[in-house]
Structure formats: C-alpha cells, structure tokens
Scaffold this motif. Sequence first.
Motif, PDB file in Angstrom:
ATOM      1  N   HIS A  30       0.851  -1.196   0.000  1.00 45.36           N
ATOM      2  CA  HIS A  30       0.000   0.000   0.000  1.00 45.36           C
ATOM      3  C   HIS A  30       0.883   1.241   0.000  1.00 45.36           C
ATOM      4  O   HIS A  30       1.829   1.333   0.773  1.00 45.36           O
ATOM      5  CB  HIS A  30      -0.916   0.027   1.224  1.00 45.36           C
ATOM      6  N   LEU A  31       0.551   2.176  -0.865  1.00 44.36           N
ATOM      7  CA  LEU A  31       1.273   3.447  -0.879  1.00 44.36           C
ATOM      8  C   LEU A  31       0.829   4.293   0.305  1.00 44.36           C
ATOM      9  O   LEU A  31      -0.334   4.242   0.707  1.00 44.36           O
ATOM     10  CB  LEU A  31       0.982   4.191  -2.182  1.00 44.36           C
ATOM     11  N   PRO A  32       1.735   5.086   0.878  1.00 45.47           N
ATOM     12  CA  PRO A  32       1.334   5.987   1.973  1.00 45.47           C
ATOM     13  C   PRO A  32       0.253   6.953   1.492  1.00 45.47           C
ATOM     14  O   PRO A  32       0.367   7.532   0.405  1.00 45.47           O
ATOM     15  CB  PRO A  32       2.622   6.732   2.319  1.00 45.47           C
ATOM     16  N   MET A  33      -0.791   7.112   2.273  1.00 50.41           N
ATOM     17  CA  MET A  33      -1.915   7.959   1.885  1.00 50.41           C
ATOM     18  C   MET A  33      -1.496   9.390   1.542  1.00 50.41           C
ATOM     19  O   MET A  33      -1.946   9.921   0.521  1.00 50.41           O
ATOM     20  CB  MET A  33      -2.979   7.958   2.981  1.00 50.41           C
ATOM     21  N   PRO A  34      -0.634  10.052   2.333  1.00 50.31           N
ATOM     22  CA  PRO A  34      -0.237  11.419   1.958  1.00 50.31           C
ATOM     23  C   PRO A  34       0.475  11.475   0.596  1.00 50.31           C
ATOM     24  O   PRO A  34       0.267  12.403  -0.179  1.00 50.31           O
ATOM     25  CB  PRO A  34       0.707  11.850   3.081  1.00 50.31           C
ATOM     26  N   TRP A  35       1.301  10.476   0.309  1.00 47.97           N
ATOM     27  CA  TRP A  35       2.009  10.430  -0.965  1.00 47.97           C
ATOM     28  C   TRP A  35       1.019  10.247  -2.108  1.00 47.97           C
ATOM     29  O   TRP A  35       1.078  10.958  -3.108  1.00 47.97           O
ATOM     30  CB  TRP A  35       3.043   9.301  -0.962  1.00 47.97           C
ATOM     31  N   ALA A  36       0.116   9.292  -1.964  1.00 47.27           N
ATOM     32  CA  ALA A  36      -0.884   9.027  -3.005  1.00 47.27           C
ATOM     33  C   ALA A  36      -1.769  10.254  -3.231  1.00 47.27           C
ATOM     34  O   ALA A  36      -2.093  10.598  -4.374  1.00 47.27           O
ATOM     35  CB  ALA A  36      -1.725   7.813  -2.633  1.00 47.27           C
ATOM     36  N   ALA A  38      -0.941  13.391  -2.690  1.00 46.79           N
ATOM     37  CA  ALA A  38      -0.130  14.421  -3.357  1.00 46.79           C
ATOM     38  C   ALA A  38      -0.001  14.128  -4.852  1.00 46.79           C
ATOM     39  O   ALA A  38      -0.088  15.039  -5.685  1.00 46.79           O
ATOM     40  CB  ALA A  38       1.250  14.514  -2.706  1.00 46.79           C
ATOM     41  N   MET A  39       0.192  12.855  -5.197  1.00 48.16           N
ATOM     42  CA  MET A  39       0.284  12.487  -6.613  1.00 48.16           C
ATOM     43  C   MET A  39      -1.049  12.765  -7.327  1.00 48.16           C
ATOM     44  O   MET A  39      -1.075  13.344  -8.413  1.00 48.16           O
ATOM     45  CB  MET A  39       0.637  11.005  -6.775  1.00 48.16           C
ATOM     46  N   ALA A  40      -2.144  12.355  -6.700  1.00 47.84           N
ATOM     47  CA  ALA A  40      -3.468  12.564  -7.301  1.00 47.84           C
ATOM     48  C   ALA A  40      -3.767  14.050  -7.463  1.00 47.84           C
ATOM     49  O   ALA A  40      -4.325  14.469  -8.493  1.00 47.84           O
ATOM     50  CB  ALA A  40      -4.538  11.885  -6.449  1.00 47.84           C
ATOM     51  N   ALA A  41      -3.397  14.862  -6.480  1.00 51.14           N
ATOM     52  CA  ALA A  41      -3.649  16.306  -6.560  1.00 51.14           C
ATOM     53  C   ALA A  41      -2.862  16.929  -7.713  1.00 51.14           C
ATOM     54  O   ALA A  41      -3.388  17.785  -8.442  1.00 51.14           O
ATOM     55  CB  ALA A  41      -3.277  16.974  -5.236  1.00 51.14           C
ATOM     56  N   GLN A  42      -1.620  16.502  -7.892  1.00 52.61           N
ATOM     57  CA  GLN A  42      -0.818  17.043  -8.992  1.00 52.61           C
ATOM     58  C   GLN A  42      -1.381  16.631 -10.346  1.00 52.61           C
ATOM     59  O   GLN A  42      -1.437  17.438 -11.277  1.00 52.61           O
ATOM     60  CB  GLN A  42       0.635  16.587  -8.867  1.00 52.61           C
ATOM     61  N   ILE A  43      -1.801  15.379 -10.468  1.00 49.83           N
ATOM     62  CA  ILE A  43      -2.395  14.914 -11.725  1.00 49.83           C
ATOM     63  C   ILE A  43      -3.670  15.691 -12.017  1.00 49.83           C
ATOM     64  O   ILE A  43      -3.905  16.127 -13.149  1.00 49.83           O
ATOM     65  CB  ILE A  43      -2.658  13.396 -11.673  1.00 49.83           C
ATOM     66  N   VAL A  73       5.064  15.682 -10.375  1.00 53.63           N
ATOM     67  CA  VAL A  73       4.386  14.802 -11.324  1.00 53.63           C
ATOM     68  C   VAL A  73       4.350  15.463 -12.698  1.00 53.63           C
ATOM     69  O   VAL A  73       4.043  16.648 -12.818  1.00 53.63           O
ATOM     70  CB  VAL A  73       2.954  14.492 -10.845  1.00 53.63           C
ATOM     71  N   LYS A  74       4.656  14.681 -13.721  1.00 52.79           N
ATOM     72  CA  LYS A  74       4.572  15.133 -15.109  1.00 52.79           C
ATOM     73  C   LYS A  74       3.646  14.178 -15.844  1.00 52.79           C
ATOM     74  O   LYS A  74       3.851  12.968 -15.808  1.00 52.79           O
ATOM     75  CB  LYS A  74       5.949  15.115 -15.779  1.00 52.79           C
TER      76      LYS A  74
END
Length: 90
Positions: A30-36, A38-43, A73-74
């Motif tokens: 499982h990915l850490p929730m804060p990391w996931a 942050a990735m989703a917000a950037q996308i 994220v790009k």
Amino acid sequence: MLTEPFDQLYLVMEHIHGTSLRAYIRPDVHLPMPWAAAMAAQIATVLSHAHAVPVVHRDLKPDNVLVTADGTVKVLDFGIAAILRPDVPS
C-alpha cells in the motif's frame, strides 16, 4: 483566448528524468496515503489546466505519469489528445 486561425499545431514537451507511476504501484504494498494524495492532486491540477484549453488527454494511465526525483508529477503522452475547440484544427 485564440483570436487568429492557425494552420498547424505543435506539441512541445520538456525532456525530463523520472520514474513512471507504474513503478510505484504494487498489489502487495500500500502506498502511503499522503504520498498518493499528493500524486493525485498534482495529476488533477495538470488535467485541470489541460481541460481549460480545452484539451482532453484520452490516454491517462500510470505509464503516462512520471514522478521526478523531487516528487513533481509530469503527465506525458498527449499524442492522442483531443482539442475541443471548433476554431483550432485537429
């Protein structure tokens, strides 16, 4: 807003180094929730800017998302994107 007709469109992207989001996804970890989050917000931010043009990506998947060393994220591969404006040729 574009006021002049254009004969050709060009897609310009920067050369970047990073790891695809696919490399981070493993079914047993499982990915850490804060990391996931942050990735989703950037996308979501990238897609929001594209949709404002309006451009629709049409091929968003983990392989088309790159994460740089600093966590930026790009979103890649707008090759089959659709431009939803009648005044811009496709």
